[in-house]
Design a protein around this motif. Structure first.
Motif, mmCIF file in Angstrom:
data_model
loop_
_atom_site.group_PDB
_atom_site.id
_atom_site.type_symbol
_atom_site.label_atom_id
_atom_site.label_comp_id
_atom_site.label_asym_id
_atom_site.label_seq_id
_atom_site.Cartn_x
_atom_site.Cartn_y
_atom_site.Cartn_z
ATOM 1 N N HIS A 47 0.783 -1.187 -0.063
ATOM 2 C CA HIS A 47 0.037 -0.102 -0.053
ATOM 3 C C HIS A 47 0.847 1.294 0.118
ATOM 4 C CE1 HIS A 47 -2.824 3.060 1.450
ATOM 5 N NE2 HIS A 47 -3.929 2.172 1.206
ATOM 6 N N PRO A 48 0.532 2.255 -0.792
ATOM 7 C CA PRO A 48 1.474 3.313 -1.119
ATOM 8 C C PRO A 48 1.357 4.454 0.412
ATOM 9 C CG PRO A 48 -0.419 3.745 -2.643
ATOM 10 C CD PRO A 48 -0.474 2.387 -1.860
ATOM 11 N N ASN A 49 0.304 4.277 0.932
ATOM 12 C CA ASN A 49 -0.054 5.540 1.910
ATOM 13 C C ASN A 49 0.093 6.827 1.165
ATOM 14 O OD1 ASN A 49 -0.163 3.962 4.308
ATOM 15 N ND2 ASN A 49 1.867 3.351 3.733
ATOM 16 N N GLU A 50 0.740 7.607 1.648
ATOM 17 C CA GLU A 50 0.807 8.912 0.978
ATOM 18 C C GLU A 50 1.669 9.381 -0.126
ATOM 19 O OE1 GLU A 50 4.492 9.475 2.819
ATOM 20 O OE2 GLU A 50 2.762 8.285 3.636
ATOM 21 N N THR A 51 2.480 8.402 -0.556
ATOM 22 C CA THR A 51 3.565 8.930 -1.393
ATOM 23 C C THR A 51 3.129 8.998 -2.759
ATOM 24 O OG1 THR A 51 5.714 8.212 -1.872
ATOM 25 C CG2 THR A 51 4.210 6.568 -2.202
ATOM 26 N N LYS A 67 -7.966 -1.702 0.392
ATOM 27 C CA LYS A 67 -8.154 -1.294 -0.975
ATOM 28 C C LYS A 67 -6.865 -1.360 -1.848
ATOM 29 C CE LYS A 67 -12.065 1.657 0.167
ATOM 30 N NZ LYS A 67 -12.673 3.099 -0.343
ATOM 31 N N ARG A 68 -5.933 -2.352 -1.391
ATOM 32 C CA ARG A 68 -4.710 -2.515 -1.920
ATOM 33 C C ARG A 68 -5.021 -2.827 -3.578
ATOM 34 N NH1 ARG A 68 -2.130 -5.128 3.116
ATOM 35 N NH2 ARG A 68 -3.557 -6.866 2.630
ATOM 36 N N ASN A 69 -5.966 -3.723 -4.020
ATOM 37 C CA ASN A 69 -6.168 -4.010 -5.186
ATOM 38 C C ASN A 69 -6.568 -2.416 -6.346
ATOM 39 O OD1 ASN A 69 -8.598 -3.924 -3.847
ATOM 40 N ND2 ASN A 69 -9.137 -6.087 -4.880
ATOM 41 N N ASP A 70 -7.495 -1.961 -5.605
ATOM 42 C CA ASP A 70 -7.971 -0.794 -6.102
ATOM 43 C C ASP A 70 -7.074 0.336 -6.278
ATOM 44 O OD1 ASP A 70 -10.539 -1.893 -6.540
ATOM 45 O OD2 ASP A 70 -11.350 -0.925 -4.716
ATOM 46 N N ILE A 71 -6.108 0.330 -5.288
ATOM 47 C CA ILE A 71 -5.076 1.342 -5.389
ATOM 48 C C ILE A 71 -4.127 1.103 -6.445
ATOM 49 C CG2 ILE A 71 -3.129 2.299 -4.107
ATOM 50 C CD1 ILE A 71 -4.967 2.391 -1.578
#
Length: 388
Positions: A192-196, A218-222
């Motif tokens: 998960h990217p968080n804010e990057t 929501k890892r897949n959606d992101i």
């Protein structure tokens, strides 16, 4: 503001005895030949010092910076190529969990991937926090790891790759753009990217592998969203943002090793340490240099963005947040025997010849500990004007 990433905490100080007789170390106005000879001499001296200072840590498989230590396991595959070995830094999952669980994830990571050639390193995160791979100390520890691998395993610094699974994938999302000038390519698995931001990925290969059913956080959606963003960035800048995104159908958080295709995909890339266009966006862990650009500590701003390019002997800064900006140059980038032009935010602010300076060569070796990031000249912009 998070901590500034300053210099790699290893001394490469140069004494008068280091420099070959006849090389003008203290003055300016070096010839191209003198600059190359001095750079080569000082780098070899730096490498010798790195080897002496890091040998104990490398042999014990534990690197130390301040109060943090990075334990690691590694294996070596294939014959050493003529241009040096590859280095794969592979970050384990776990995160906000017990030491025992993170240790188990670390032990699993060394077995998870097997490059056909190169040094495959599985480090153990220094902490057990949720953000274990993108805390501020990681950048400096990874710089140290790369330096040690160059010194002891003959790694080519243009063949360094970053990868990670789950929490390690979180780290890849974060570290790939903010340390892009260290990588040839990076592979993000199940994170998960968080804010990057992806803007700093302009000059490396970047691949995302995600289980299509991995819906937690929501890892897949992101991952799908990042695919669209990277497509758009690449369309607007066709020479940059090389990427490959794959969502593995029918897979959840565990992709059953289908993501291992990322390893040969990365291996096709080589770092360009002197790209003709740089997009530098400051993360919340700040850096003072990025490729051939630098800013002084007091001028750093989290989220700030700088865009600069060069073609022939013309340099163009089209975006800059900092009141002070340093542009570093060498003879691989421009012809320093001819005048250099600098445009800044749409206006030409400098035209003239630059000196090759021993002090710039020494300082960039001391700072970057990288034979491909040695510079001999600088243009310093302060409040829109060049100072010399």
């Amino acid at each position: 503001m998070r901590a500034l990433i300053l210099l790699l905490i290893i001394s490469c100080s140069v004494t008068a005895q280091t420099v070959k007789p006849g090389l003008n170390y203290t003055g300016g106005g070096l010839t191209k030949k003198q600059a190359n000879e001095l750079g080569s001499t000082l780098w070899q001296d730096c490498l010798s010092r790195l080897s002496a200072q890091l040998k104990g840590e490398w042999d014990s498989r534990e690197l130390k910076v301040g109060s943090h230590s990075l334990k690691f396991k590694y294996k070596v595959a294939g014959q050493k190529p003529a241009d040096g070995r590859s280095l794969y830094i592979s970050m384990h999952g776990g995160g906000n969990a017990t030491q025992e669980l993170n240790d188990q994830q670390w032990n699993n990571q060394i077995r998870l991937y097997s490059p056909s050639e190169g040094v495959y390193v599985a480090p153990r995160a220094p902490t057990n926090t949720w953000n274990l791979w993108h805390e501020a100390h990681i950048d400096t520890l990874f710089d140290r790891l790369i330096a040690a691998a160059v010194a002891f395993e003959g790694v080519n610094p243009n063949k360094v790759y970053l990868m990670g699974y789950s929490a390690g994938g979180d780290g890849t999302y974060q570290l790939a753009p903010r340390m892009a000038d260290r990588w040839a390519a990076a592979a993000m698995m199940a994170g998960h990217p968080n804010e990057t931001s992806p803007l700093g990925l302009r000059n490396i290969g970047f691949t995302i592998h995600m289980g299509a059913l991995d819906s937690a956080y929501k890892r897949n959606d992101i991952a799908r969203r990042w695919s669209v963003i990277l497509d758009s960035l690449s369309k607007d800048d066709p020479d940059g943002y090389k990427h490959f995104v794959q969502l593995h159908e029918g897979r959840g958080h565990w992709m059953n090793r289908e993501d291992s295709v990322a390893v040969p995909w990365m291996a096709a890339f080589r770092r360009d340490p002197l790209p003709n266009r740089v997009v530098w966006k400051q993360d919340d862990v700040n850096h003072l240099s990025f490729y051939w650009l630098a800013v002084p500590p007091g001028s750093v701003k989290t989220g700030g963005e700088i865009v600069a390019s060069y073609k022939g002997n013309e340099i163009d800064v089209t975006k800059n947040y900092s009141d002070s900006l340093i542009i570093r140059l060498n003879d691989k980038m421009v012809d320093l025997d001819k005048p250099v032009k600098l445009s800044y935010l749409g206006k030409q602010i400098f035209k003239g010849k630059l000196q090759r300076k021993a002090s710039v060569i020494k300082n960039t070796i001391d700072e970057r500990k990288d034979p491909e990031l040695i510079f001999s000249s600088e243009l310093i912009i302060v409040k829109g004007k060049v100072i010399k």
